[in-house]
Design a protein around this motif. Structure first.
Motif, PDB file in Angstrom:
ATOM      1  N   PHE A 123      -4.297   4.811   1.378  1.00  0.00           N
ATOM      2  CA  PHE A 123      -4.435   4.701   2.752  1.00  0.00           C
ATOM      3  C   PHE A 123      -4.746   3.233   3.193  1.00  0.00           C
ATOM      4  O   PHE A 123      -5.485   2.674   2.805  1.00  0.00           O
ATOM      5  CB  PHE A 123      -5.584   5.764   3.446  1.00  0.00           C
ATOM      6  CG  PHE A 123      -5.706   5.592   4.678  1.00  0.00           C
ATOM      7  CD1 PHE A 123      -4.931   6.261   5.604  1.00  0.00           C
ATOM      8  CD2 PHE A 123      -6.724   4.817   5.296  1.00  0.00           C
ATOM      9  CE1 PHE A 123      -5.112   6.395   7.038  1.00  0.00           C
ATOM     10  CE2 PHE A 123      -6.721   4.823   6.646  1.00  0.00           C
ATOM     11  CZ  PHE A 123      -6.034   5.476   7.612  1.00  0.00           C
ATOM     12  N   GLY A 124      -3.856   2.777   4.235  1.00  0.00           N
ATOM     13  CA  GLY A 124      -3.955   1.359   4.585  1.00  0.00           C
ATOM     14  C   GLY A 124      -3.363   0.536   3.709  1.00  0.00           C
ATOM     15  O   GLY A 124      -2.424   0.829   2.949  1.00  0.00           O
ATOM     16  N   ARG A 125      -3.629  -0.955   4.125  1.00  0.00           N
ATOM     17  CA  ARG A 125      -2.741  -1.842   3.259  1.00  0.00           C
ATOM     18  C   ARG A 125      -3.658  -3.054   2.879  1.00  0.00           C
ATOM     19  O   ARG A 125      -4.636  -3.194   3.529  1.00  0.00           O
ATOM     20  CB  ARG A 125      -1.638  -2.344   4.286  1.00  0.00           C
ATOM     21  CG  ARG A 125      -0.589  -1.438   4.589  1.00  0.00           C
ATOM     22  CD  ARG A 125       0.306  -1.252   3.378  1.00  0.00           C
ATOM     23  NE  ARG A 125       1.239  -0.163   3.772  1.00  0.00           N
ATOM     24  CZ  ARG A 125       1.091   1.194   3.372  1.00  0.00           C
ATOM     25  NH1 ARG A 125       0.213   1.601   3.096  1.00  0.00           N
ATOM     26  NH2 ARG A 125       2.224   2.202   3.978  1.00  0.00           N
TER      27      ARG A 125
ATOM     28  N   GLY B 148      -3.341  -6.524   5.766  1.00  0.00           N
ATOM     29  CA  GLY B 148      -4.406  -6.306   4.743  1.00  0.00           C
ATOM     30  C   GLY B 148      -5.667  -6.986   5.317  1.00  0.00           C
ATOM     31  O   GLY B 148      -6.748  -6.351   4.979  1.00  0.00           O
ATOM     32  N   VAL B 149      -5.691  -7.995   5.888  1.00  0.00           N
ATOM     33  CA  VAL B 149      -6.739  -8.731   6.467  1.00  0.00           C
ATOM     34  C   VAL B 149      -7.682  -7.968   7.237  1.00  0.00           C
ATOM     35  O   VAL B 149      -8.726  -7.730   7.271  1.00  0.00           O
ATOM     36  CB  VAL B 149      -6.309 -10.230   7.063  1.00  0.00           C
ATOM     37  CG1 VAL B 149      -7.687 -10.760   7.825  1.00  0.00           C
ATOM     38  CG2 VAL B 149      -5.763 -11.227   5.893  1.00  0.00           C
TER      39      VAL B 149
ATOM     40  N   GLY C 248       0.738  -1.311  -0.022  1.00  0.00           N
ATOM     41  CA  GLY C 248      -0.101  -0.215   0.084  1.00  0.00           C
ATOM     42  C   GLY C 248       0.797   1.068   0.036  1.00  0.00           C
ATOM     43  O   GLY C 248       2.043   1.219   0.142  1.00  0.00           O
ATOM     44  N   GLY C 249       0.215   2.231  -0.240  1.00  0.00           N
ATOM     45  CA  GLY C 249       0.920   3.591  -0.344  1.00  0.00           C
ATOM     46  C   GLY C 249       0.939   4.726   0.753  1.00  0.00           C
ATOM     47  O   GLY C 249       0.275   4.412   1.881  1.00  0.00           O
ATOM     48  N   VAL C 250       1.569   5.798   0.537  1.00  0.00           N
ATOM     49  CA  VAL C 250       1.282   6.888   1.466  1.00  0.00           C
ATOM     50  C   VAL C 250       0.969   7.968   0.627  1.00  0.00           C
ATOM     51  O   VAL C 250       0.849   8.144  -0.434  1.00  0.00           O
ATOM     52  CB  VAL C 250       2.476   6.888   2.362  1.00  0.00           C
ATOM     53  CG1 VAL C 250       2.836   5.835   3.341  1.00  0.00           C
ATOM     54  CG2 VAL C 250       3.870   7.263   1.268  1.00  0.00           C
TER      55      VAL C 250
END
Length: 164
Positions: free
Chosen positions: A141-143, A149-150, A134-136
């Motif tokens: 936002f988030g993964r 991720g779960v 995921g990014g910034v």
């Protein structure tokens, strides 16, 4: 033809995405970049955009300031590692970065200072369900993936029992 065995790079998902990418390339060339490869929409039906390489890209050009979602590489020259880090962090986006170096100590130091969701050293962006992705900044936002991720797909409920 995305079904042909000889096809290495297929078409983009939609024609509007191809046209937007072409406009970004066109603007960057008008701003002074040098076209080394590609840069023209393919004739005929479909959403194919050819692999494109832009050189002499500066931090004021469209290809530097916007995300290019397609087969376009921008060559941006840095004076040294510190300048490369400053250029990389001077972005509204931050999905992933790649550091290529024989000096692994320097590569790890740069990775620590890069403002991105992931950093790959001597390799390209990859996806593995064991590792979060995921990014910034404006890149998310988030993964997703891994145990992080779960949790993004869970609704957590707090139940508080006051035993007074």
């Amino acid at each position: 033809d995305p079904l042909a065995d000889a096809t290495y790079i297929g078409p983009m998902a939609r024609v509007d995405l191809r046209d937007e990418l072409h406009e970004q390339v066109r603007e960057t060339l008008e701003q002074g970049a040098t076209l080394l490869l590609g840069g023209a929409k393919a004739e005929g039906p479909g959403n194919y955009y050819p692999p494109t390489i832009l050189a002499d890209v500066t931090d004021q050009m469209t290809a530097f300031r916007q995300e290019l979602f397609g087969p376009v590489a921008s060559i941006i020259t840095a004076r040294d590692a510190a300048h490369a880090l400053a250029l990389a962090n001077d972005s509204e986006f931050g999905l992933t970065a790649t550091v290529f170096s024989r000096n692994l100590e320097l590569a790890r130091q740069l990775a620590d200072e890069l403002q991105t969701g992931g950093v790959f050293i001597n390799g390209y962006s990859a996806s593995d369900p064991r590792v979060s992705f995921g990014g910034v900044k404006k890149s998310g936002f988030g993964r997703e993936l891994s145990h992080f991720g779960v949790r993004e797909f869970c609704n957590v409920q707090t139940v508080w029992l006051d035993r007074r």
